[in-house]
Design a protein around this motif. Structure first.
Motif, PDB file in Angstrom:
ATOM      1  N   CYS A 120       0.808  -1.075  -0.392  1.00  0.00           N
ATOM      2  CA  CYS A 120       0.332   0.150  -0.241  1.00  0.00           C
ATOM      3  C   CYS A 120       0.805   1.570  -0.075  1.00  0.00           C
ATOM      4  O   CYS A 120       1.922   1.336   0.858  1.00  0.00           O
ATOM      5  CB  CYS A 120      -1.260   0.196   0.972  1.00  0.00           C
ATOM      6  SG  CYS A 120      -2.004   1.784   1.227  1.00  0.00           S
ATOM      7  N   ASN A 147      -0.261   4.401   1.032  1.00  0.00           N
ATOM      8  CA  ASN A 147      -1.519   5.028   1.333  1.00  0.00           C
ATOM      9  C   ASN A 147      -0.800   4.989   3.121  1.00  0.00           C
ATOM     10  O   ASN A 147      -0.124   4.056   3.604  1.00  0.00           O
ATOM     11  CB  ASN A 147      -2.353   5.489   1.750  1.00  0.00           C
ATOM     12  CG  ASN A 147      -3.251   5.413   0.170  1.00  0.00           C
ATOM     13  OD1 ASN A 147      -3.004   6.176  -0.328  1.00  0.00           O
ATOM     14  ND2 ASN A 147      -4.229   4.590  -0.290  1.00  0.00           N
ATOM     15  N   CYS A 198      -3.067   5.705   5.661  1.00  0.00           N
ATOM     16  CA  CYS A 198      -3.529   5.689   6.510  1.00  0.00           C
ATOM     17  C   CYS A 198      -3.498   6.113   8.223  1.00  0.00           C
ATOM     18  O   CYS A 198      -2.941   4.786   7.746  1.00  0.00           O
ATOM     19  CB  CYS A 198      -5.239   4.711   5.991  1.00  0.00           C
ATOM     20  SG  CYS A 198      -5.545   4.867   4.336  1.00  0.00           S
ATOM     21  N   TYR A 220      -5.026   4.603  10.214  1.00  0.00           N
ATOM     22  CA  TYR A 220      -5.455   3.976  11.326  1.00  0.00           C
ATOM     23  C   TYR A 220      -5.773   2.269  10.427  1.00  0.00           C
ATOM     24  O   TYR A 220      -6.362   1.370  11.500  1.00  0.00           O
ATOM     25  CB  TYR A 220      -7.349   4.800  11.384  1.00  0.00           C
ATOM     26  CG  TYR A 220      -7.451   4.800  10.312  1.00  0.00           C
ATOM     27  CD1 TYR A 220      -8.401   3.598   9.474  1.00  0.00           C
ATOM     28  CD2 TYR A 220      -7.823   5.761   9.320  1.00  0.00           C
ATOM     29  CE1 TYR A 220      -8.642   3.671   7.680  1.00  0.00           C
ATOM     30  CE2 TYR A 220      -7.888   6.084   7.960  1.00  0.00           C
ATOM     31  CZ  TYR A 220      -7.992   5.075   7.784  1.00  0.00           C
ATOM     32  OH  TYR A 220      -8.843   5.096   5.909  1.00  0.00           O
ATOM     33  N   CYS A 221      -4.758   2.142  10.194  1.00  0.00           N
ATOM     34  CA  CYS A 221      -4.917   1.238   8.707  1.00  0.00           C
ATOM     35  C   CYS A 221      -3.382   0.394   8.745  1.00  0.00           C
ATOM     36  O   CYS A 221      -2.194   0.898   9.085  1.00  0.00           O
ATOM     37  CB  CYS A 221      -5.042   1.184   7.811  1.00  0.00           C
ATOM     38  SG  CYS A 221      -4.955  -0.471   6.991  1.00  0.00           S
ATOM     39  N   PHE A 265      -1.961  -1.497   7.247  1.00  0.00           N
ATOM     40  CA  PHE A 265      -1.415  -1.555   5.785  1.00  0.00           C
ATOM     41  C   PHE A 265      -0.933  -0.441   5.179  1.00  0.00           C
ATOM     42  O   PHE A 265      -0.016  -0.495   4.511  1.00  0.00           O
ATOM     43  CB  PHE A 265      -2.334  -2.527   4.242  1.00  0.00           C
ATOM     44  CG  PHE A 265      -2.758  -3.830   4.632  1.00  0.00           C
ATOM     45  CD1 PHE A 265      -2.104  -4.500   5.382  1.00  0.00           C
ATOM     46  CD2 PHE A 265      -3.785  -4.058   4.218  1.00  0.00           C
ATOM     47  CE1 PHE A 265      -2.823  -5.854   5.891  1.00  0.00           C
ATOM     48  CE2 PHE A 265      -4.217  -5.101   3.746  1.00  0.00           C
ATOM     49  CZ  PHE A 265      -3.421  -6.461   4.601  1.00  0.00           C
ATOM     50  N   ASN A 266      -0.610   0.428   6.167  1.00  0.00           N
ATOM     51  CA  ASN A 266       0.086   1.679   5.792  1.00  0.00           C
ATOM     52  C   ASN A 266       1.639   1.485   5.944  1.00  0.00           C
ATOM     53  O   ASN A 266       1.857   0.925   6.133  1.00  0.00           O
ATOM     54  CB  ASN A 266      -0.319   2.529   7.653  1.00  0.00           C
ATOM     55  CG  ASN A 266       0.576   3.952   7.398  1.00  0.00           C
ATOM     56  OD1 ASN A 266       1.185   4.335   6.738  1.00  0.00           O
ATOM     57  ND2 ASN A 266      -0.073   4.988   8.470  1.00  0.00           N
ATOM     58  N   GLY A 297      -4.644  -3.834  -0.899  1.00  0.00           N
ATOM     59  CA  GLY A 297      -4.054  -2.391  -0.448  1.00  0.00           C
ATOM     60  C   GLY A 297      -3.809  -1.944  -1.586  1.00  0.00           C
ATOM     61  O   GLY A 297      -4.556  -1.909  -3.086  1.00  0.00           O
ATOM     62  N   ASP A 298      -3.066  -0.169  -1.738  1.00  0.00           N
ATOM     63  CA  ASP A 298      -3.919   0.386  -2.547  1.00  0.00           C
ATOM     64  C   ASP A 298      -2.363   0.973  -3.277  1.00  0.00           C
ATOM     65  O   ASP A 298      -1.296   2.050  -2.654  1.00  0.00           O
ATOM     66  CB  ASP A 298      -4.135   2.017  -2.427  1.00  0.00           C
ATOM     67  CG  ASP A 298      -4.674   2.822  -3.751  1.00  0.00           C
ATOM     68  OD1 ASP A 298      -4.583   2.954  -4.713  1.00  0.00           O
ATOM     69  OD2 ASP A 298      -5.362   3.869  -3.553  1.00  0.00           O
ATOM     70  N   GLU A 316     -14.807   5.755   4.595  1.00  0.00           N
ATOM     71  CA  GLU A 316     -13.998   6.384   5.709  1.00  0.00           C
ATOM     72  C   GLU A 316     -14.135   6.816   6.392  1.00  0.00           C
ATOM     73  O   GLU A 316     -15.421   6.572   8.293  1.00  0.00           O
ATOM     74  CB  GLU A 316     -12.397   6.161   5.420  1.00  0.00           C
ATOM     75  CG  GLU A 316     -12.254   5.312   4.656  1.00  0.00           C
ATOM     76  CD  GLU A 316     -11.810   4.119   5.021  1.00  0.00           C
ATOM     77  OE1 GLU A 316     -12.399   3.544   5.977  1.00  0.00           O
ATOM     78  OE2 GLU A 316     -11.098   2.805   4.133  1.00  0.00           O
ATOM     79  N   LYS A 345      -5.335   7.960  -1.855  1.00  0.00           N
ATOM     80  CA  LYS A 345      -5.859   8.101  -0.882  1.00  0.00           C
ATOM     81  C   LYS A 345      -6.498   9.043  -0.638  1.00  0.00           C
ATOM     82  O   LYS A 345      -7.779   9.662  -0.049  1.00  0.00           O
ATOM     83  CB  LYS A 345      -6.295   6.565  -0.024  1.00  0.00           C
ATOM     84  CG  LYS A 345      -7.581   6.963   0.530  1.00  0.00           C
ATOM     85  CD  LYS A 345      -7.935   5.618   1.607  1.00  0.00           C
ATOM     86  CE  LYS A 345      -8.586   5.193   1.830  1.00  0.00           C
ATOM     87  NZ  LYS A 345      -9.034   4.287   3.007  1.00  0.00           N
ATOM     88  N   GLN A 351      -4.957  -6.915   8.499  1.00  0.00           N
ATOM     89  CA  GLN A 351      -5.130  -5.345   7.659  1.00  0.00           C
ATOM     90  C   GLN A 351      -5.719  -5.095   8.815  1.00  0.00           C
ATOM     91  O   GLN A 351      -5.984  -4.112   9.526  1.00  0.00           O
ATOM     92  CB  GLN A 351      -6.303  -5.361   7.112  1.00  0.00           C
ATOM     93  CG  GLN A 351      -6.343  -3.855   6.451  1.00  0.00           C
ATOM     94  CD  GLN A 351      -6.806  -3.605   5.465  1.00  0.00           C
ATOM     95  OE1 GLN A 351      -8.195  -4.003   5.163  1.00  0.00           O
ATOM     96  NE2 GLN A 351      -7.313  -2.530   5.422  1.00  0.00           N
TER      97      GLN A 351
HETATM   98  S1  SF4 Z   1      -4.894  -0.777   3.063  1.00  0.00           S
HETATM   99 FE1  SF4 Z   1      -6.675   0.734   2.570  1.00  0.00          FE
HETATM  100  S2  SF4 Z   1      -6.696   1.484   4.447  1.00  0.00           S
HETATM  101 FE2  SF4 Z   1      -4.857   0.649   4.839  1.00  0.00          FE
HETATM  102  S3  SF4 Z   1      -3.215   2.725   4.222  1.00  0.00           S
HETATM  103 FE3  SF4 Z   1      -4.201   0.969   2.333  1.00  0.00          FE
HETATM  104  S4  SF4 Z   1      -5.295   2.663   1.990  1.00  0.00           S
HETATM  105 FE4  SF4 Z   1      -5.568   2.753   3.502  1.00  0.00          FE
END
Ligand code: SF4
Length: 377
Positions: A84, A86, A88, A90-91, A93-94, A129-130, A182, A198, A339
């Motif tokens: 990923c 991103n 985020c 709270y995640c 996978f950040n 993930g992204d 979200e 994101k 996750q």
């Molecule tokens: S998996 Fe989704 S929620 Fe987690 S960091 Fe990546 S985009 Fe954000």
């Protein structure tokens, strides 16, 4: 068209003031209404509804039985990758979290699909993930074509795509999409999503609508309750769902109600959504949108999921692993490659037995593409 201008209209909504002004009579009127307005929805979500939860439960139960029978559709998520880009906050996978990253090869996707299909499930939700450079649309397309050999229904929960990309995936056999906004709080959103694609609030907000236009059969939306003011996010989720339902009657609009769960990053939620709050939201949503599908995930405990069954739930996940490759390699949930932690880790058989014990019919399949020669039957 876009939901955005409508959302902007509600930006200045004085929620505290409106909640304080709501009366039990407002709630009673809302319960009796055949087609509740947004103001009715707000009354049902207000503290004034507290003494009337029984009446709401009775109506929510009746509406759910009327539109869905006593059935619960079962599905399971398949995590294809946890790369990923991103941030985020709270995640797990950040991209700043030091976890083991992996993605399934196409052979592994086939093996995971076969392992899940052996449990009897027919509806699959694939997640990534992204990280379009790793798990781009080509990869999603290839995975879908493989998985459609095992499942008549394959849905996606991935990063926001363009309209053309959604069309490509629909043509590859994807029939449903989930997109969590979200939070609908545009001011808070950049704090929670400081970097990565994101962080584009508007592009994400319009993704469900692009999917409807692309011909997706089911479009599922939601907010991650607890990130911000959860009451506001709950209300905007309902408003968004109605917006989509009114404009895209050919698409089944559905809503998920996830609450924040512990994860590898250790970020603490801004607001706590109690069990009672969740129940009120579930029932208010059912009354506001009688035909909307409602998913309760394995973030919730087995006991809680069972207790709220009659109040509006139509879909549940079962046999869940939130780790990449978790269905075949024995990776247990709760390790730092997941996750988030799940609360209900029952197998598909256990879920079915529990549903039947409560008088509900587990449904594995309610969909088969008309021209499908190769999909599972
Ligand atoms: S998996 Fe989704 S929620 Fe987690 S960091 Fe990546 S985009 Fe954000």
């Amino acid at each position: 068209m876009s939901f955005y201008p409508l959302l902007k209209e509600y930006e200045t909504l004085d929620l505290a003031g409106r909640f304080a002004a709501a009366t039990e009579d407002d709630v009673r009127r809302a319960i009796e209404r055949t087609t509740p307005t947004f103001d009715d929805f707000l009354a049902l979500m207000s503290p004034a509804a507290s003494p009337l939860l029984e009446e709401m439960a009775e109506k929510a139960n009746r509406l759910t039985a009327q539109h869905f029978g006593r059935t619960i559709s079962l599905f399971t998520p398949l995590y294809l990758a946890n790369f990923c880009t991103n941030h985020c906050v709270y995640c797990g996978f950040n991209s700043t979290n030091k976890i083991h990253r992996s993605m399934l090869t196409l052979d592994e996707v086939d093996a995971e699909g076969a392992a899940i299909a052996a449990t009897g499930l027919k509806h699959l939700l694939i997640l990534t993930g992204d990280a379009p450079a790793k798990t781009g649309v080509d990869y999603l397309e290839a995975c879908t074509r493989i998985l459609r050999n095992h499942f008549p229904s394959v849905s996606i929960e991935v990063y926001a795509l363009t309209g053309e990309e959604y069309v490509r995936l629909v043509e590859a056999g994807v029939d449903g999409m989930t997109m969590f906004q979200e939070t609908y709080d545009e001011v808070l959103y950049p704090t929670l999503h400081p970097k990565g694609p994101k962080s584009d609030f508007r592009f994400r907000l319009d993704a469900p609508e692009r999917s409807c236009k692309a011909g997706m059969r089911v479009v599922n939306i939601g907010a991650l309750l607890g990130l911000g003011d959860w009451h506001r996010d709950a209300l905007m989720t309902g408003l968004h769902a109605r917006y989509l339902q009114d404009r895209y009657p050919a698409t089944d609009i559905a809503v998920s109600l996830p609450r924040m769960r512990p994860h590898a990053g250790g970020w603490e939620p801004a607001s706590i959504v109690s069990d009672r709050d969740m129940v009120q939201f579930l029932m208010a949503l059912r009354l506001f949108l009688p035909r909307v599908g409602i998913t309760i995930s394995t973030r919730e405990s087995a006991e809680f999921r069972e207790n709220i069954l009659p109040l509006g739930v139509t879909k549940m996940s079962a046999g869940v692993s939130t780790a990449v490759g978790g269905h075949t390699d024995g990776t247990s949930d709760g390790e730092d490659t997941s996750q988030f932690e799940i609360s209900d880790d029952r197998s598909v058989d256990e879920m079915c037995a529990a549903l039947r014990a409560r008088g509900f019919q587990p449904v594995f399949k309610d969909w088969q593409p008309f021209d499908d020669a190769g999909g599972a039957s």
